[in-house]
Design an enzyme around this catalytic site. Structure first.
Site, short mmCIF file in Angstrom:
data_model
loop_
_atom_site.label_atom_id
_atom_site.label_comp_id
_atom_site.label_asym_id
_atom_site.label_seq_id
_atom_site.Cartn_x
_atom_site.Cartn_y
_atom_site.Cartn_z
N HIS A 132 0.84 -1.19 0.00
CA HIS A 132 0.00 0.00 0.00
C HIS A 132 0.88 1.25 0.00
O HIS A 132 2.10 1.16 0.13
CB HIS A 132 -0.94 0.02 1.22
CG HIS A 132 -2.08 -0.94 1.10
ND1 HIS A 132 -1.98 -2.25 1.50
CD2 HIS A 132 -3.34 -0.78 0.63
CE1 HIS A 132 -3.13 -2.87 1.28
NE2 HIS A 132 -3.98 -1.99 0.76
N LYS A 136 -0.37 4.58 4.69
CA LYS A 136 -1.20 3.59 5.37
C LYS A 136 -0.48 3.09 6.61
O LYS A 136 0.67 2.63 6.52
CB LYS A 136 -1.52 2.41 4.43
CG LYS A 136 -2.49 1.40 5.04
CD LYS A 136 -2.93 0.38 4.01
CE LYS A 136 -3.89 -0.64 4.61
NZ LYS A 136 -5.14 -0.03 5.10
#
Length: 221
Positions: A132, A136
Protein backbone atom coordinates in the site's frame (compact mmCIF):
# COMPACT_ATOMS: atom_id res chain seq x y z
CA UNK A 1 -15.20 7.39 0.24
CA UNK A 2 -18.36 9.41 0.83
CA UNK A 3 -17.55 11.77 -2.04
CA UNK A 4 -16.82 8.82 -4.33
CA UNK A 5 -20.13 7.17 -3.40
CA UNK A 6 -22.06 10.35 -4.20
CA UNK A 7 -20.24 10.90 -7.49
CA UNK A 8 -20.62 7.34 -8.75
CA UNK A 9 -24.23 6.97 -7.56
CA UNK A 10 -25.18 10.05 -9.57
CA UNK A 11 -24.11 8.21 -12.75
CA UNK A 12 -26.32 5.18 -12.10
CA UNK A 13 -29.90 4.83 -13.29
CA UNK A 14 -30.81 2.16 -10.71
CA UNK A 15 -29.90 4.21 -7.63
CA UNK A 16 -31.04 7.55 -6.23
CA UNK A 17 -29.38 9.33 -3.32
CA UNK A 18 -32.00 10.82 -0.99
CA UNK A 19 -29.67 12.01 1.78
CA UNK A 20 -26.02 12.23 2.77
CA UNK A 21 -24.93 12.44 6.40
CA UNK A 22 -21.64 13.87 7.59
CA UNK A 23 -20.18 15.96 10.39
CA UNK A 24 -19.56 18.88 8.04
CA UNK A 25 -22.13 20.39 5.71
CA UNK A 26 -22.10 19.13 2.14
CA UNK A 27 -23.15 21.50 -0.62
CA UNK A 28 -22.37 19.51 -3.76
CA UNK A 29 -25.02 16.77 -3.64
CA UNK A 30 -26.88 14.86 -6.35
CA UNK A 31 -30.14 16.47 -7.42
CA UNK A 32 -32.89 15.92 -4.88
CA UNK A 33 -30.56 14.79 -2.09
CA UNK A 34 -30.45 16.38 1.38
CA UNK A 35 -27.54 16.93 3.72
CA UNK A 36 -28.10 15.66 7.27
CA UNK A 37 -25.84 16.31 10.23
CA UNK A 38 -24.29 13.09 11.47
CA UNK A 39 -25.74 13.66 14.92
CA UNK A 40 -29.28 14.15 13.53
CA UNK A 41 -29.89 10.94 11.61
CA UNK A 42 -33.46 10.75 12.89
CA UNK A 43 -34.18 13.59 10.43
CA UNK A 44 -33.39 11.34 7.46
CA UNK A 45 -36.17 10.91 4.89
CA UNK A 46 -37.41 7.45 3.92
CA UNK A 47 -34.72 5.31 2.29
CA UNK A 48 -34.35 1.75 1.00
CA UNK A 49 -30.76 1.01 2.05
CA UNK A 50 -28.02 2.83 3.96
CA UNK A 51 -24.30 2.84 3.15
CA UNK A 52 -21.99 3.66 6.06
CA UNK A 53 -18.29 4.48 5.80
CA UNK A 54 -17.58 6.32 9.01
CA UNK A 55 -15.64 5.85 12.23
CA UNK A 56 -16.35 3.52 15.16
CA UNK A 57 -17.62 6.43 17.28
CA UNK A 58 -20.20 7.24 14.58
CA UNK A 59 -21.24 3.67 13.78
CA UNK A 60 -23.92 3.07 16.40
CA UNK A 61 -26.35 5.71 15.09
CA UNK A 62 -26.77 4.44 11.50
CA UNK A 63 -27.02 0.86 12.73
CA UNK A 64 -29.77 1.80 15.21
CA UNK A 65 -31.62 3.81 12.54
CA UNK A 66 -31.59 0.91 10.08
CA UNK A 67 -32.86 -1.52 12.72
CA UNK A 68 -35.58 0.93 13.75
CA UNK A 69 -36.73 1.45 10.15
CA UNK A 70 -36.15 -2.17 9.10
CA UNK A 71 -33.92 -1.32 6.15
CA UNK A 72 -30.64 -2.93 5.00
CA UNK A 73 -27.22 -1.63 6.05
CA UNK A 74 -24.01 -1.80 4.04
CA UNK A 75 -21.00 -0.78 6.12
CA UNK A 76 -17.28 -0.57 5.59
CA UNK A 77 -16.49 1.01 8.95
CA UNK A 78 -13.44 -0.69 10.45
CA UNK A 79 -12.04 -0.74 13.97
CA UNK A 80 -15.37 -1.77 15.53
CA UNK A 81 -15.34 -2.86 19.15
CA UNK A 82 -16.49 -6.32 20.21
CA UNK A 83 -19.72 -4.77 21.49
CA UNK A 84 -20.34 -3.10 18.11
CA UNK A 85 -19.67 -6.33 16.24
CA UNK A 86 -22.13 -8.14 18.48
CA UNK A 87 -24.68 -5.37 17.87
CA UNK A 88 -24.20 -5.84 14.13
CA UNK A 89 -24.71 -9.58 14.51
CA UNK A 90 -27.94 -8.99 16.45
CA UNK A 91 -29.11 -6.53 13.81
CA UNK A 92 -28.68 -9.20 11.13
CA UNK A 93 -31.48 -11.21 12.76
CA UNK A 94 -33.95 -8.48 11.77
CA UNK A 95 -32.40 -6.72 8.72
CA UNK A 96 -30.01 -7.61 5.89
CA UNK A 97 -26.46 -6.43 6.61
CA UNK A 98 -23.10 -6.46 4.86
CA UNK A 99 -19.85 -5.59 6.61
CA UNK A 100 -16.57 -5.77 4.70
CA UNK A 101 -13.08 -4.37 5.08
CA UNK A 102 -12.85 -4.24 1.28
CA UNK A 103 -15.76 -3.82 -1.16
CA UNK A 104 -13.78 -4.66 -4.29
CA UNK A 105 -15.69 -7.30 -6.24
CA UNK A 106 -12.37 -8.72 -7.40
CA UNK A 107 -11.18 -9.19 -3.81
CA UNK A 108 -14.43 -11.00 -3.02
CA UNK A 109 -13.69 -13.48 -5.82
CA UNK A 110 -10.07 -13.72 -4.67
CA UNK A 111 -11.22 -14.75 -1.20
CA UNK A 112 -13.18 -17.67 -2.62
CA UNK A 113 -10.20 -18.74 -4.74
CA UNK A 114 -7.88 -18.58 -1.72
CA UNK A 115 -10.12 -20.81 0.37
CA UNK A 116 -10.53 -23.31 -2.48
CA UNK A 117 -6.76 -23.40 -3.03
CA UNK A 118 -6.08 -23.89 0.68
CA UNK A 119 -8.47 -26.85 0.82
CA UNK A 120 -6.91 -28.44 -2.26
CA UNK A 121 -3.27 -27.82 -1.32
CA UNK A 122 -3.00 -29.27 2.19
CA UNK A 123 0.45 -28.89 3.65
CA UNK A 124 1.62 -26.19 1.22
CA UNK A 125 3.16 -22.99 2.56
CA UNK A 126 0.79 -20.01 2.42
CA UNK A 127 2.13 -16.45 2.37
CA UNK A 128 0.22 -13.19 1.95
CA UNK A 129 2.10 -10.10 0.80
CA UNK A 130 0.24 -6.78 0.78
CA UNK A 131 1.49 -3.45 -0.62
CA UNK A 132 0.00 0.00 0.00
CA UNK A 133 0.92 3.68 -0.12
CA UNK A 134 3.36 5.12 2.39
CA UNK A 135 0.63 6.79 4.45
CA UNK A 136 -1.20 3.59 5.37
CA UNK A 137 -0.48 2.89 9.02
CA UNK A 138 -2.06 -0.50 9.80
CA UNK A 139 -0.17 -3.63 8.81
CA UNK A 140 -1.12 -6.22 7.77
CA UNK A 141 -4.02 -4.57 5.99
CA UNK A 142 -7.59 -5.50 6.89
CA UNK A 143 -7.94 -7.10 3.46
CA UNK A 144 -4.82 -9.22 4.00
CA UNK A 145 -6.20 -10.44 7.33
CA UNK A 146 -9.57 -11.20 5.70
CA UNK A 147 -7.81 -13.22 2.99
CA UNK A 148 -5.83 -14.95 5.72
CA UNK A 149 -9.07 -15.92 7.44
CA UNK A 150 -10.28 -17.51 4.20
CA UNK A 151 -6.99 -19.40 3.92
CA UNK A 152 -7.39 -20.61 7.51
CA UNK A 153 -10.95 -21.72 6.73
CA UNK A 154 -9.42 -23.92 4.04
CA UNK A 155 -6.88 -25.38 6.46
CA UNK A 156 -3.81 -23.26 5.67
CA UNK A 157 -1.64 -21.34 8.15
CA UNK A 158 -0.94 -18.00 6.44
CA UNK A 159 2.09 -15.82 7.09
CA UNK A 160 2.08 -12.08 6.35
CA UNK A 161 4.41 -9.47 4.90
CA UNK A 162 3.64 -5.77 4.37
CA UNK A 163 5.18 -3.17 2.07
CA UNK A 164 4.58 0.61 2.19
CA UNK A 165 5.81 2.48 -0.88
CA UNK A 166 4.87 5.43 -3.07
CA UNK A 167 1.19 5.86 -3.89
CA UNK A 168 0.21 2.20 -4.30
CA UNK A 169 -3.58 1.98 -3.99
CA UNK A 170 -3.53 -1.65 -2.92
CA UNK A 171 -2.02 -4.96 -3.97
CA UNK A 172 -2.52 -8.37 -2.38
CA UNK A 173 -0.59 -11.50 -3.31
CA UNK A 174 -1.52 -14.88 -1.85
CA UNK A 175 1.12 -17.51 -2.59
CA UNK A 176 0.90 -21.27 -2.07
CA UNK A 177 4.25 -23.04 -2.41
CA UNK A 178 5.71 -26.51 -2.05
CA UNK A 179 8.78 -28.30 -3.36
CA UNK A 180 9.09 -27.67 -7.09
CA UNK A 181 6.05 -25.46 -7.65
CA UNK A 182 3.99 -22.52 -6.43
CA UNK A 183 0.70 -20.80 -7.18
CA UNK A 184 0.20 -17.03 -6.95
CA UNK A 185 -3.19 -15.36 -6.67
CA UNK A 186 -2.97 -11.57 -7.07
CA UNK A 187 -5.34 -8.61 -6.93
CA UNK A 188 -4.19 -5.11 -7.85
CA UNK A 189 -6.29 -2.01 -7.29
CA UNK A 190 -5.42 0.98 -9.48
CA UNK A 191 -8.30 3.26 -8.43
CA UNK A 192 -10.01 3.82 -5.10
CA UNK A 193 -13.30 4.16 -6.98
CA UNK A 194 -13.54 0.38 -7.10
CA UNK A 195 -14.38 0.30 -3.39
CA UNK A 196 -17.23 2.82 -3.74
CA UNK A 197 -18.46 1.10 -6.90
CA UNK A 198 -18.47 -2.25 -5.10
CA UNK A 199 -20.42 -0.82 -2.15
CA UNK A 200 -23.06 0.57 -4.53
CA UNK A 201 -23.26 -2.79 -6.30
CA UNK A 202 -23.78 -4.56 -2.99
CA UNK A 203 -26.35 -2.02 -1.76
CA UNK A 204 -28.44 -2.44 -4.91
CA UNK A 205 -28.50 -6.21 -4.52
CA UNK A 206 -29.00 -6.26 -0.76
CA UNK A 207 -32.32 -4.42 -1.06
CA UNK A 208 -35.21 -6.88 -0.91
CA UNK A 209 -33.21 -9.71 0.66
CA UNK A 210 -34.32 -11.43 3.87
CA UNK A 211 -32.60 -10.58 7.13
CA UNK A 212 -29.12 -11.98 7.54
CA UNK A 213 -25.39 -11.23 7.53
CA UNK A 214 -24.24 -11.28 3.92
CA UNK A 215 -20.77 -11.20 2.38
CA UNK A 216 -19.81 -9.25 -0.73
CA UNK A 217 -19.27 -12.60 -2.43
CA UNK A 218 -22.93 -13.48 -1.78
CA UNK A 219 -24.06 -10.49 -3.84
CA UNK A 220 -21.89 -10.62 -6.94
CA UNK A 221 -24.68 -11.55 -9.36
Amino acid sequence: MGQALLRLAADRDDLRVVAAASRHRLDALPEGARWIAADSLSDAPEFDVAIDFSLPEAFDAPLALCVERRVPLVTGTTGLSDAQRHALERAATSIPTVWAANFSLGVAVLGDLVERAARALAGWDCDIVESHHVHKKDAPSGTALALGARAEAGGAGPRYASLRAGDIVGEHLVQFATAGERIELVHRATSRDIFASGALHVARRLHGRPAGAYRVADLLD
